[in-house]
Design an enzyme around this catalytic site. Structure first.
Site, PDB file in Angstrom:
ATOM      1  N   GLU A 140      40.659  23.749  62.197  1.00 37.77           N
ATOM      2  CA  GLU A 140      41.883  24.523  62.413  1.00 37.77           C
ATOM      3  C   GLU A 140      42.997  23.646  63.001  1.00 37.77           C
ATOM      4  O   GLU A 140      44.165  23.753  62.602  1.00 37.77           O
ATOM      5  CB  GLU A 140      41.607  25.701  63.350  1.00 37.77           C
ATOM      6  CG  GLU A 140      40.596  26.714  62.827  1.00 37.77           C
ATOM      7  CD  GLU A 140      41.112  27.566  61.665  1.00 37.77           C
ATOM      8  OE1 GLU A 140      41.787  27.031  60.760  1.00 37.77           O
ATOM      9  OE2 GLU A 140      40.813  28.779  61.669  1.00 37.77           O
ATOM     10  N   GLU A 210      39.030  16.031  55.894  1.00 41.61           N
ATOM     11  CA  GLU A 210      40.422  16.510  55.819  1.00 41.61           C
ATOM     12  C   GLU A 210      41.301  15.489  55.095  1.00 41.61           C
ATOM     13  O   GLU A 210      42.132  15.858  54.265  1.00 41.61           O
ATOM     14  CB  GLU A 210      40.976  16.813  57.214  1.00 41.61           C
ATOM     15  CG  GLU A 210      40.388  18.068  57.862  1.00 41.61           C
ATOM     16  CD  GLU A 210      40.830  19.376  57.188  1.00 41.61           C
ATOM     17  OE1 GLU A 210      41.897  19.412  56.546  1.00 41.61           O
ATOM     18  OE2 GLU A 210      40.096  20.371  57.303  1.00 41.61           O
TER      19      GLU A 210
HETATM   20  C1  HMH Z   1      41.019  21.909  54.003  1.00 46.03           C
HETATM   21  N1  HMH Z   1      41.255  22.556  56.332  1.00 46.03           N
HETATM   22  C2  HMH Z   1      41.413  22.892  55.045  1.00 46.03           C
HETATM   23  N2  HMH Z   1      41.901  24.081  54.679  1.00 46.03           N
HETATM   24  C3  HMH Z   1      42.251  24.984  55.624  1.00 46.03           C
HETATM   25  N3  HMH Z   1      42.753  26.177  55.228  1.00 46.03           N
HETATM   26  C4  HMH Z   1      42.107  24.670  56.996  1.00 46.03           C
HETATM   27  C5  HMH Z   1      41.597  23.423  57.303  1.00 46.03           C
HETATM   28  C6  HMH Z   1      42.512  25.596  58.112  1.00 46.03           C
HETATM   29  O1  HMH Z   1      42.062  26.857  57.976  1.00 46.03           O
END
Ligand code: HMH
Length: 221
Positions: A140, A210
């Site tokens: 988050e 990420e």
């Molecule tokens: C890849 N990371 C990714 N998508 C999201 N929606 C979030 C974090 C946060 O909710």
């Protein structure tokens, strides 16, 4: 060793990878207004698939909190996160319609599959609440920091993308991330060293996933 502010310690220690995830070229392109709208549509479709896998992950954190937490208020924070995911899935559907993205036809790319598989591994009952909570916070927090950057004074985010940025960059979402961070810090402050190491490795894996996720939209060779 003082463990109470472990997240802050790790953020300093892993500063480069953290900023790699929160200041990715894709995010910087939104912020400076040069974003390729096809790349944005790719992100939208892929993130919808991710969020559908993220919801069961959050549900697994809720179960761990119910079984393992030393503080009953954790559950309310996690539950509020689940409630926003309900909203978020509806938002993805209406946003996709606006951009002409056919969600039923989106095929998950490899980085997305890998990330979803990683989430699934964290859903195992063998994964400690503290470890899962650290991952939850990081997932988050990366979005919060990334999209908040696109809303700062001086950013040239295109008008049609500001609503997306506000979804994760707004103050309410920032406070929610702070609540998750507080829970993670509290747990990390009383966890044995072996679990602490697992949590740190898990945090690094999240940050790597990420970066790979952003890379899908903003090709990094
Ligand atoms: C890849 N990371 C990714 N998508 C999201 N929606 C979030 C974090 C946060 O909710």
């Amino acid at each position: 060793v003082e463990k109470s502010g472990m997240i802050d310690t790790w953020m300093r220690k892993h500063r480069l990878i953290y900023s790699g995830a929160t200041k990715h070229p894709f995010i910087l392109s939104i912020r400076d207004g040069t974003v390729d709208l096809e790349a944005f549509k790719t992100w939208l479709g892929q993130d919808y698939i991710f969020v559908r896998a993220f919801a069961p992950f959050v549900a697994s954190v809720l179960i761990k909190a119910w079984k393992e937490s030393d503080d009953s208020s954790d559950m309310e924070v996690i539950l509020s996160g689940m409630a926003s995911l309900n909203d978020e899935i509806a938002w993805f559907k209406s946003e996709a319609a606006k951009w002409g993205v056919q969600l039923s036809e989106v095929v998950p790319q490899k980085a997305n599959q890998d990330y979803c598989r990683f989430l699934e591994s964290l859903m195992s009952p063998d994964v400690e609440y503290t470890v899962a909570m650290t991952a939850f916070w990081a997932i988050e927090a990366v979005y919060q920091a990334s999209f908040a950057l696109c809303l700062e004074d001086g950013s040239k985010t295109p008008a049609e993308l500001t609503e997306t940025c506000r979804r994760w960059g707004n103050d309410g979402f920032g406070q929610y991330c702070n609540s998750l961070q507080k829970i993670a810090n509290r747990r990390l402050g009383k966890t044995p060293d072996d679990v602490l190491s697992k949590a740190e490795v898990t945090l690094l894996r999240v940050l790597e996933h990420e970066v790979e996720f952003w890379n899908m939209s903003h090709g990094s060779a």
